[in-house]
Design an enzyme around this catalytic site. Structure first.
Site, PDB file in Angstrom:
ATOM      1  N   GLU A 299     -14.806   6.307  42.031  1.00 41.85           N
ATOM      2  CA  GLU A 299     -14.683   6.822  43.407  1.00 41.85           C
ATOM      3  C   GLU A 299     -16.030   6.765  44.127  1.00 41.85           C
ATOM      4  O   GLU A 299     -16.504   7.780  44.667  1.00 41.85           O
ATOM      5  CB  GLU A 299     -14.078   8.239  43.408  1.00 41.85           C
ATOM      6  CG  GLU A 299     -12.687   8.258  42.819  1.00 41.85           C
ATOM      7  CD  GLU A 299     -11.894   9.543  43.083  1.00 41.85           C
ATOM      8  OE1 GLU A 299     -12.446  10.524  43.586  1.00 41.85           O
ATOM      9  OE2 GLU A 299     -10.679   9.538  42.772  1.00 41.85           O
TER      10      GLU A 299
ATOM     11  N   GLN B 236      -4.241  14.032  33.844  1.00 39.68           N
ATOM     12  CA  GLN B 236      -5.077  13.667  32.733  1.00 39.68           C
ATOM     13  C   GLN B 236      -4.426  14.128  31.440  1.00 39.68           C
ATOM     14  O   GLN B 236      -3.690  15.111  31.465  1.00 39.68           O
ATOM     15  CB  GLN B 236      -6.443  14.309  32.864  1.00 39.68           C
ATOM     16  CG  GLN B 236      -7.216  13.895  34.110  1.00 39.68           C
ATOM     17  CD  GLN B 236      -8.649  14.439  34.125  1.00 39.68           C
ATOM     18  OE1 GLN B 236      -9.102  15.083  33.182  1.00 39.68           O
ATOM     19  NE2 GLN B 236      -9.370  14.204  35.229  1.00 39.68           N
TER      20      GLN B 236
ATOM     21  N   GLU C  80      -6.150   6.371  38.207  1.00 38.79           N
ATOM     22  CA  GLU C  80      -5.895   7.810  38.373  1.00 38.79           C
ATOM     23  C   GLU C  80      -4.634   7.958  39.215  1.00 38.79           C
ATOM     24  O   GLU C  80      -4.597   7.482  40.362  1.00 38.79           O
ATOM     25  CB  GLU C  80      -7.066   8.527  39.053  1.00 38.79           C
ATOM     26  CG  GLU C  80      -8.265   8.682  38.145  1.00 38.79           C
ATOM     27  CD  GLU C  80      -9.359   9.577  38.706  1.00 38.79           C
ATOM     28  OE1 GLU C  80      -9.040  10.511  39.488  1.00 38.79           O
ATOM     29  OE2 GLU C  80     -10.533   9.335  38.358  1.00 38.79           O
TER      30      GLU C  80
HETATM   31  O1  AHR Z   1      -8.737  13.718  38.080  1.00 38.83           O
HETATM   32  C1  AHR Z   1      -9.479  14.657  38.802  1.00 38.83           C
HETATM   33  C2  AHR Z   1     -10.460  14.032  39.762  1.00 38.83           C
HETATM   34  O2  AHR Z   1      -9.763  13.344  40.756  1.00 38.83           O
HETATM   35  C3  AHR Z   1     -11.388  13.001  39.204  1.00 38.83           C
HETATM   36  O3  AHR Z   1     -12.537  13.562  38.654  1.00 38.83           O
HETATM   37  C4  AHR Z   1     -11.742  12.189  40.403  1.00 38.83           C
HETATM   38  O4  AHR Z   1     -12.011  10.845  40.070  1.00 38.83           O
HETATM   39  C5  AHR Z   1     -10.545  12.338  41.304  1.00 38.83           C
HETATM   40  O5  AHR Z   1     -10.913  12.674  42.587  1.00 38.83           O
END
Ligand code: AHR
Length: 509
Positions: free
Chosen positions: A195, A362, A315
């Site tokens: 990001e 996650q 993500e």
């Molecule tokens: O997954 C949580 C957060 O979301 C991560 O650290 C970031 O990459 C995203 O904004």
């Protein structure tokens, strides 16, 4: 309320009683060669955040919680069942503050650092490079390191790759051996930052592109990892345009998109206790990624018509409101999350030619986790079971599918009640995935499958009494797959009768 795109479906609905049956149809071309579904589409992501790693994966060798070299035995066993194809680490935003040398050598001597992005929590670095690679080996996952671009140098990244992968007698390879690992590990994928348009440095695409080229050059090395460039956030198509100008320097472009029921970061929506309207809005929000992938792909096609560069949705998942002040991003996981996961699997498979990796955020205890732990206890979430049911799709060939479904109105938009995916499994069986997001009504789906008739059917069903049913610690699981007998051949078609708010996966042998 249901709204129909197809008039016939609309009429069928307006004539139907309140608790009715959704009528849908789909055709599958099983004669098509199909497009390979990269197993990595079913990947995971673990960040040093909240209890994602500490307590979730890692408890240490001296913990009373049963463990294998410090990794929770229950978590290892559960993840092995999923055949996790790839595990991204250490972030996330954390990656751009992570210095790998803090996480090697005797644990007692590792420095205590602050986790800048996640509450400035103290990090003892007990889970570092050796622990990550050892854990990935234990669960059989390919490796994906996100290297620090935000607060480190290309040299630091280069050294990390050498430390991990070099078979030589270099000082760094020697340090790895001195720290207990003789044989080099393989880094399958390396993300050049995370990001970078946000927590990775607030850069413009024009500022990030040269960094990508520099870091990529030093990280790639001989037989080195495949390079994952920081890609767009959601629908930032301008970012993709700019970064694709360097397309010969990387193998994957990442895409991050989170599903917020309301679509509003200031008030995302609750993980449980939500209304039907919010349930449907969640599916409308999650399905937005379909168009995003299509549009990013079109931009990528211009620079890379051979589709050498893939998209890595590294993500994705649901993100709900957390307790005020909490930075742990822990949330409940319900039947809704399982249907969101299945919907995304379908979308990724539809775009399998371009999407060749996806990592849900996650793996344990954070956002749309497949496992939740509480002290010594662990539960498999509904999302876990979605991954388990779709496991046979890994490495299969996605087949073309056309779906005709009535739509359910979700605020200003409408979502199809039914979604269907199909693939030829690696053993030649035909695999079908069906999602019925109608919270009230069962569905009858007629499938025409060109090239397939009368094969033996087996199946699994995931549903539960409430939209927010979930599995809780210390009680019998409320959301888990059960054998499904609601599919039968009739006049050459496969009729599937599935309950409201459910996922069905069928195997035709
Ligand atoms: O997954 C949580 C957060 O979301 C991560 O650290 C970031 O990459 C995203 O904004």
């Amino acid at each position: 309320m249901k709204t129909g795109l197809a008039l016939a479906a609309l009429l069928a609905f307006s004539a139907a009683p309140a608790a009715s049956e959704v009528q849908a149809a789909a055709s599958v071309d099983a004669n098509a060669a199909g497009v390979r579904i990269a197993p990595e589409l079913y990947g995971q992501f673990a960040e040093q955040l909240g209890e994602g790693i500490t307590n979730g994966i890692w408890v240490g060798e001296d913990s009373p919680i049963p463990n294998i070299r410090g990794y929770r035995a229950d978590v290892v066993e559960a993840l092995k069942a999923l055949h996790v194809p790839v595990l991204r680490w250490p972030g996330g935003c954390y990656a751009d503050t992570y210095h790998w040398r803090d996480g090697i050598g005797p644990r007692a001597k590792r420095p205590v650092t602050l986790n800048h992005w996640w509450g400035n929590n103290e990090e003892n670095n007990a889970f570092g490079t050796h622990e990550y690679f050892d854990f990935a080996e234990l669960i059989g996952a390919r490796t994906f390191l996100s290297v620090n671009v935000g607060t480190a140098t290309a040299g630091e990244a280069k050294d990390w790759v050498e430390y991990v992968t070099s078979p030589s007698r270099s000082t760094l390879a020697g340090l790895r051996r001195a720290n207990g690992r003789d044989k080099p590990w393989k880094i399958d994928y390396a993300g050049i930052g995370n990001e970078s348009w946000g927590c990775g440095g607030n850069l413009s695409a024009e500022q990030y592109a040269p960094l990508l080229r520099t870091y990529g050059t030093f990280v790639r090395q001989d037989h080195g990892p495949k390079i994952v460039a920081v890609g767009p956030s959601g629908d930032d198509y301008a970012w993709t345009e700019e970064i694709m100008k360097s397309h010969d320097k990387f193998d994957f472009l990442s895409l991050h998109y989170y599903t917020l029921p309301t679509g509003d970061w200031a008030r995302k929506g609750a993980a449980t206790g939500f209304s039907e309207a919010e349930w449907l809005a969640t599916f409308a929000q999650t399905r937005r990624i379909d168009e995003m992938i299509a549009r990013h792909s079109t931009i990528m096609d211009k620079a890379d018509p051979g589709r050498k560069v893939a998209l890595a949705v590294d993500e994705w998942g649901t993100w709900y409101d957390s307790a005020p002040g909490s930075t742990a991003l822990r949330q409940e996981n319900t039947l809704r999350d399982a249907l969101v996961a299945a919907t995304n699997f379908h979308i990724f498979q539809r775009h399998a030619e371009r999407v060749r990796m996806a990592n849900i955020a996650q793996i344990v205890n954070v956002l749309q986790a497949v496992l939740l732990t509480d002290g010594a206890r662990m539960v498999r979430t509904p999302t876990f079971y979605a991954f388990l049911m779709y496991r046979p799709f890994q490495g299969g060939s996605a087949l073309p599918v056309q779906v005709e479904s009535p739509r359910l109105s979700a605020g200003a938009t409408a979502v199809p009640a039914l979604d269907v995916t199909a693939a030829r499994g690696q053993d030649g069986s035909i695999l079908l995935g069906l999602v019925n997001v109608d919270p009230d009504d069962s569905a009858a789906v007629d499938l025409s499958i060109a090239g397939v008739r009368g094969r033996r059917i087996s199946g699994q069903l995931l549903t539960a009494p409430a939209m927010d049913s979930r599995n809780v610690f210390g009680a019998a699981e409320e959301v888990r797959p059960v054998p499904f007998g609601g599919a039968r051949w009739s006049a050459g078609k496969l009729r599937v009768s599935m309950p409201a708010k459910s996922v069905v996966v069928l195997t035709l042998k």
